[in-house]
Scaffold this motif. Structure first.
Motif, PDB file in Angstrom:
ATOM      1  N   GLY A   8       0.965  -1.172   0.207  1.00  0.00           N
ATOM      2  CA  GLY A   8      -0.039  -0.132  -0.071  1.00  0.00           C
ATOM      3  C   GLY A   8       0.812   1.361  -0.120  1.00  0.00           C
ATOM      4  O   GLY A   8       0.418   2.150   0.563  1.00  0.00           O
ATOM      5  N   LEU A   9       1.953   1.071  -0.509  1.00  0.00           N
ATOM      6  CA  LEU A   9       2.983   2.316  -0.319  1.00  0.00           C
ATOM      7  C   LEU A   9       2.891   2.929  -1.806  1.00  0.00           C
ATOM      8  O   LEU A   9       3.786   4.129  -1.810  1.00  0.00           O
ATOM      9  N   ASP A  10       2.138   2.606  -2.802  1.00  0.00           N
ATOM     10  CA  ASP A  10       2.233   3.606  -4.107  1.00  0.00           C
ATOM     11  C   ASP A  10       1.041   4.536  -3.855  1.00  0.00           C
ATOM     12  O   ASP A  10       0.273   4.494  -2.840  1.00  0.00           O
ATOM     13  N   ALA A  11       0.904   5.139  -4.849  1.00  0.00           N
ATOM     14  CA  ALA A  11      -0.015   6.361  -4.892  1.00  0.00           C
ATOM     15  C   ALA A  11      -1.618   5.860  -4.705  1.00  0.00           C
ATOM     16  O   ALA A  11      -2.187   6.286  -3.529  1.00  0.00           O
ATOM     17  N   ALA A  12      -1.936   4.887  -5.347  1.00  0.00           N
ATOM     18  CA  ALA A  12      -3.197   4.224  -5.077  1.00  0.00           C
ATOM     19  C   ALA A  12      -3.525   3.652  -3.777  1.00  0.00           C
ATOM     20  O   ALA A  12      -4.430   3.835  -3.047  1.00  0.00           O
ATOM     21  N   GLY A  13      -2.406   3.000  -3.214  1.00  0.00           N
ATOM     22  CA  GLY A  13      -2.673   2.426  -1.931  1.00  0.00           C
ATOM     23  C   GLY A  13      -2.564   3.583  -0.836  1.00  0.00           C
ATOM     24  O   GLY A  13      -3.404   3.513   0.187  1.00  0.00           O
ATOM     25  N   LEU A  14      -1.829   4.770  -0.955  1.00  0.00           N
ATOM     26  CA  LEU A  14      -2.009   5.841   0.137  1.00  0.00           C
ATOM     27  C   LEU A  14      -3.309   6.270  -0.063  1.00  0.00           C
ATOM     28  O   LEU A  14      -4.033   6.840   1.037  1.00  0.00           O
ATOM     29  N   ARG A  15      -3.817   6.554  -1.262  1.00  0.00           N
ATOM     30  CA  ARG A  15      -5.159   7.233  -1.265  1.00  0.00           C
ATOM     31  C   ARG A  15      -6.204   6.466  -0.522  1.00  0.00           C
ATOM     32  O   ARG A  15      -6.994   6.740   0.145  1.00  0.00           O
ATOM     33  N   LYS A  16      -6.156   4.827  -0.944  1.00  0.00           N
ATOM     34  CA  LYS A  16      -7.121   4.099  -0.316  1.00  0.00           C
ATOM     35  C   LYS A  16      -6.926   4.241   1.266  1.00  0.00           C
ATOM     36  O   LYS A  16      -7.869   4.130   1.892  1.00  0.00           O
ATOM     37  N   THR A  17      -5.885   4.299   1.646  1.00  0.00           N
ATOM     38  CA  THR A  17      -5.596   4.325   3.203  1.00  0.00           C
ATOM     39  C   THR A  17      -6.219   5.468   3.933  1.00  0.00           C
ATOM     40  O   THR A  17      -6.782   5.565   4.850  1.00  0.00           O
ATOM     41  N   GLY A  18      -5.817   6.635   3.187  1.00  0.00           N
ATOM     42  CA  GLY A  18      -6.274   8.108   3.519  1.00  0.00           C
ATOM     43  C   GLY A  18      -7.910   8.102   3.513  1.00  0.00           C
ATOM     44  O   GLY A  18      -8.647   8.374   4.625  1.00  0.00           O
ATOM     45  N   ARG A  19      -8.328   7.562   2.492  1.00  0.00           N
ATOM     46  CA  ARG A  19      -9.807   7.371   2.457  1.00  0.00           C
ATOM     47  C   ARG A  19     -10.576   6.519   3.295  1.00  0.00           C
ATOM     48  O   ARG A  19     -11.746   6.931   3.999  1.00  0.00           O
ATOM     49  N   ALA A  20      -9.912   5.309   3.753  1.00  0.00           N
ATOM     50  CA  ALA A  20     -10.467   4.521   4.692  1.00  0.00           C
ATOM     51  C   ALA A  20     -10.319   5.160   6.010  1.00  0.00           C
ATOM     52  O   ALA A  20     -11.065   4.955   6.724  1.00  0.00           O
ATOM     53  N   LEU A  21      -9.479   5.966   6.419  1.00  0.00           N
ATOM     54  CA  LEU A  21      -9.238   6.383   7.554  1.00  0.00           C
ATOM     55  C   LEU A  21     -10.310   7.638   7.553  1.00  0.00           C
ATOM     56  O   LEU A  21     -10.813   7.495   8.881  1.00  0.00           O
ATOM     57  N   LEU A  22     -10.482   8.542   6.934  1.00  0.00           N
ATOM     58  CA  LEU A  22     -11.529   9.323   6.942  1.00  0.00           C
ATOM     59  C   LEU A  22     -12.874   8.543   6.913  1.00  0.00           C
ATOM     60  O   LEU A  22     -13.748   8.927   7.866  1.00  0.00           O
ATOM     61  N   GLY A  23     -13.079   7.670   6.030  1.00  0.00           N
ATOM     62  CA  GLY A  23     -14.617   6.881   6.124  1.00  0.00           C
ATOM     63  C   GLY A  23     -14.706   6.182   7.263  1.00  0.00           C
ATOM     64  O   GLY A  23     -15.838   6.079   7.944  1.00  0.00           O
ATOM     65  N   GLU A  24     -13.436   5.833   7.974  1.00  0.00           N
ATOM     66  CA  GLU A  24     -13.965   4.965   9.376  1.00  0.00           C
ATOM     67  C   GLU A  24     -14.475   5.867  10.341  1.00  0.00           C
ATOM     68  O   GLU A  24     -15.494   5.410  11.132  1.00  0.00           O
ATOM     69  N   GLU A  25     -14.215   7.239  10.277  1.00  0.00           N
ATOM     70  CA  GLU A  25     -14.485   8.173  10.994  1.00  0.00           C
ATOM     71  C   GLU A  25     -16.131   8.284  10.780  1.00  0.00           C
ATOM     72  O   GLU A  25     -16.905   8.357  11.567  1.00  0.00           O
ATOM     73  N   ARG A  26     -16.300   8.599   9.418  1.00  0.00           N
ATOM     74  CA  ARG A  26     -17.771   8.669   9.163  1.00  0.00           C
ATOM     75  C   ARG A  26     -18.677   7.650   9.643  1.00  0.00           C
ATOM     76  O   ARG A  26     -19.879   7.800  10.106  1.00  0.00           O
ATOM     77  N   ARG A  27     -18.260   6.533   9.299  1.00  0.00           N
ATOM     78  CA  ARG A  27     -19.089   5.303  10.153  1.00  0.00           C
ATOM     79  C   ARG A  27     -19.102   5.517  11.384  1.00  0.00           C
ATOM     80  O   ARG A  27     -20.218   5.148  12.119  1.00  0.00           O
TER      81      ARG A  27
END
Ligand SMILES: Cc1ncc(C[n+]2csc(CCOP(=O)(O)OP(=O)(O)O)c2C)c(N)n1
Ligand SMILES: CC(=O)[C@@H](O)[C@H](O)COP(=O)(O)O
Ligand SMILES: [Mg+2]
Length: 587
Positions: free
Chosen positions: A568-587
């Protein structure tokens, strides 16, 4: 020719062959090694030079009852081919494929795992001692190169073995080469009659020197060694790259390690070109420092070629020191140089710096000497796999008081960081990865003074007022983070630039949006991410933080780019992790 080899599924088959079939077997082994390395790359030169040695060893000794240990393991492709791995040899050094070095998990004919040099004699003596204690029979043989005899660990083993009654067999595979030409007094001594006196005075029976490509002579010497009731050294003279003219003619390394596309249609094609590597770019700025300041000196423990220092050695022969496979000595030698007022730059792979940890702590950091460590191959290394990953340097260096750890993101960072390190009154590290320099992204191309600027703190690659999430990175990962943050209007990106000391103000600002992802190419445990968490805990704040990096396992060989994506250290992976982190909070 290949037919001889296809009939060999195990060492028992080698022993069953008539003597007159052996030259054909050796030829077939060479052909297989050359073809394999031509296709997938690998340690060609050493393996070609050890073909007859491996065949003779398997004729005389019976693995796995007898334990055969190869120092490093890079010279043992013939051993792999003779021990049931021939059909999978085309997968060498690739994900899930045949390992780059030796490993008992791959074959019970591999007595112990290795990848780093100078371990074989100690490991073999331990194995023999343990086997005898537990009543297990069998011989134990350590095959070591002349390069390995420039390392202290080999001598610790020789000292112990020579003073012991155990009949350890040490086979010295002397090709007068390390990766580059071997250096120092001991390799020189090996080519004199004093070699006998030297080993005998250490308590060994000495057999040789024997022509390491003469199967008959080798077999006789090994049989004599097998019959010995005392420790014995068989001194075999070999030629690295033997049987492949382009490797034999390669004066720098005799074909030590080759990339896959460097041999086509029987011709060696050096596929150079393209962007320079981080090592080459560092060597360039180091050259400028050597030009500028007569106090600057460079030190490498046997990695002139890999560290791209060959040209500098030619230009500054007295100020670029190849000290042999002697990482501990290299570091303490630098401590001495610094104490004398010189400005030493110890250019060393991350994985090999591990061996010199106490020297870094005790000889450099404790007295606070201004030694610069240029830590190459920091992060994923790809085909060399678990033994060579640059996983731990940030984690093991971070606790050391007074040691500044720089991590250039782009080539433009190298010169200002080296300048800062050379001007510092204490020790510094510059860690950079294996591979080519990245392009400057469009966002930064126009901001070159900032990118290449003398700032000592972290660097905002993208700073959004009131951003909800910050990607904090170390080294070239900043570029992937910048790409990940494109199209994310409320994400910021901070290049930490240093793993230690932290730019606390910038990292506290990074936490203001409540979400932080820290990404680094080093072990997560104890790395930059851990340091950031420590900072937040001390400040009494608790943003949501996700740490990305190398996990808590020994990462095997494979394609570094693929592994980066998987982690998860490429751009797609970092984007996915960032979005998941924000998404977790929304849930
Ligand atoms: C501790 C350590 N330092 C450096 C290396 C890199 N390295 C791998 S093989 C090699 C040269 C070994 O020379 P020698 O023992 O003579 O074996 P040869 O390649 O000549 O067969 C070096 C320096 C390593 N593997 N381990
Ligand atoms: C066996 C060994 O330790 C070296 O040959 C190493 O494989 C070099 O690695 P680089 O190819 O990254 O220089
Ligand atoms: Mg050698």
């Amino acid at each position: 020719m290949a037919d001889v080899l296809s009939g060999v599924a195990s060492p028992a088959d080698v022993r069953a062959l008539p003597e007159d079939a052996l030259p054909g077997l050796c030829e077939a082994l060479r052909e297989a090694i050359i073809t394999t390395c031509g296709r997938v790359g690998g340690h060609l030169g050493a393996s070609l030079g050890a073909v007859e040695l491996v065949v003779a060893l398997h004729r005389v000794f019976h693995t796995p009852q007898d334990a055969l240990l190869f120092d490093v393991g890079h010279q043992a492709y013939a051993h792999k081919l003779l021990t049931g791995r021939r059909e999978r040899m085309h997968t060498l050094r690739q994900a899930g494929g045949i390992a780059p070095f030796l490993d008992p998990r791959e074959s019970h004919h591999d007595a112990l795992a290795a990848g780093h040099a100078c371990t074989a004699i100690s490991a073999a003596l331990g194995l023999l001692s343990g086997r005898r204690q537990l009543g297990h029979p069998g011989h134990v043989i350590a095959v070591v190169g002349d390069g390995a005899l420039t390392g202290g660990l080999s001598f610790e083993g020789l000292n112990n073995a020579g003073g012991s009654p155990l009949p350890l067999v040490v086979v010295l595979n002397d090709n007068q080469m390390s990766i580059s030409a071997n250096v120092g007094a001991i390799p020189a001594l090996l080519r004199t009659r004093n070699a006998r006196a030297f080993f005998e005075s250490l308590g060994f029976t000495y057999l040789g020197p024997v022509d390491g490509h003469d199967l008959g002579a080798l077999t006789r010497a090994l049989r004599e060694a097998k019959a010995s009731s005392r420790p014995v050294v068989v001194h075999a003279l070999t030629k690295k790259g033997r049987g492949f003219p382009p490797a034999e003619a390669d004066e720098q390394t005799r074909g030590h390690a080759m990339g896959p596309y460097e041999w086509r249609d029987g011709k060696l094609v050096r596929s150079r070109g393209g962007r320079p590597t981080f090592s080459e770019a560092f060597a360039q700025v180091l050259g400028e420092a050597l030009e500028r300041d007569p106090r600057v000196v460079a030190v490498t423990p046997a990695m002139l070629e890999g560290s791209a220092l060959t040209g500098l050695k030619a230009r500054f022969p007295d100020r670029v020191h190849d000290v042999g496979i002697a990482e501990q000595h290299a570091v303490t030698f630098c401590a001495g140089l610094a104490a004398a007022g010189a400005k030493p730059v110890c250019v060393i792979y991350s994985t090999f710096l591990q061996r010199a940890y106490d020297q870094v702590v005790h000889d450099v950091c404790l007295p606070g000497l201004p030694v610069v460590f240029a830590v190459d191959r920091a992060g994923l290394v790809g085909a060399d796999g678990a033994t060579h990953q640059g996983a731990y340097d940030v984690s093991f260096l971070r606790p050391l008081p007074g040691l500044t750890q720089w991590a250039p993101m782009v080539g433009e960072d190298l010169a200002p960081m080296l300048t800062a390190a050379l001007q510092a009154s204490g020790p510094s590290v510059l860690r950079f990865p294996r591979g080519t320099l990245p392009d400057l992204p469009p966002e930064l191309a126009h901001a070159e003074p900032e990118v290449a600027g003398p700032s000592t703190g972290a660097r905002w690659l993208k700073r959004v007022p009131g951003s909800r999430l910050t990607l904090v990175t170390l080294g070239p990962l900043g570029l992937s983070a910048l790409e990940a943050a494109r199209g994310e209007p409320d994400w910021s990106v901070l290049d930490a630039r240093r793993a230690w000391p932290l730019d606390e103000a910038a990292l506290l600002e990074a936490a203001a949006g409540g979400h932080v992802v820290v990404a680094e190419e080093g072990t997560v445990r104890g790395g930059l991410g851990s340091a950031v968490l420590e900072l937040y805990a001390a400040a009494g704040i608790a943003p949501r933080v996700k740490l990305l990096g190398m996990p808590d396992v020994f990462l095997p060989h494979g394609d570094a780019r693929v592994q980066r994506t998987e982690l998860g250290l490429d751009a797609a992976g970092l984007r996915k992790t960032g979005r998941a982190l924000l998404g977790e909070e929304r849930r």
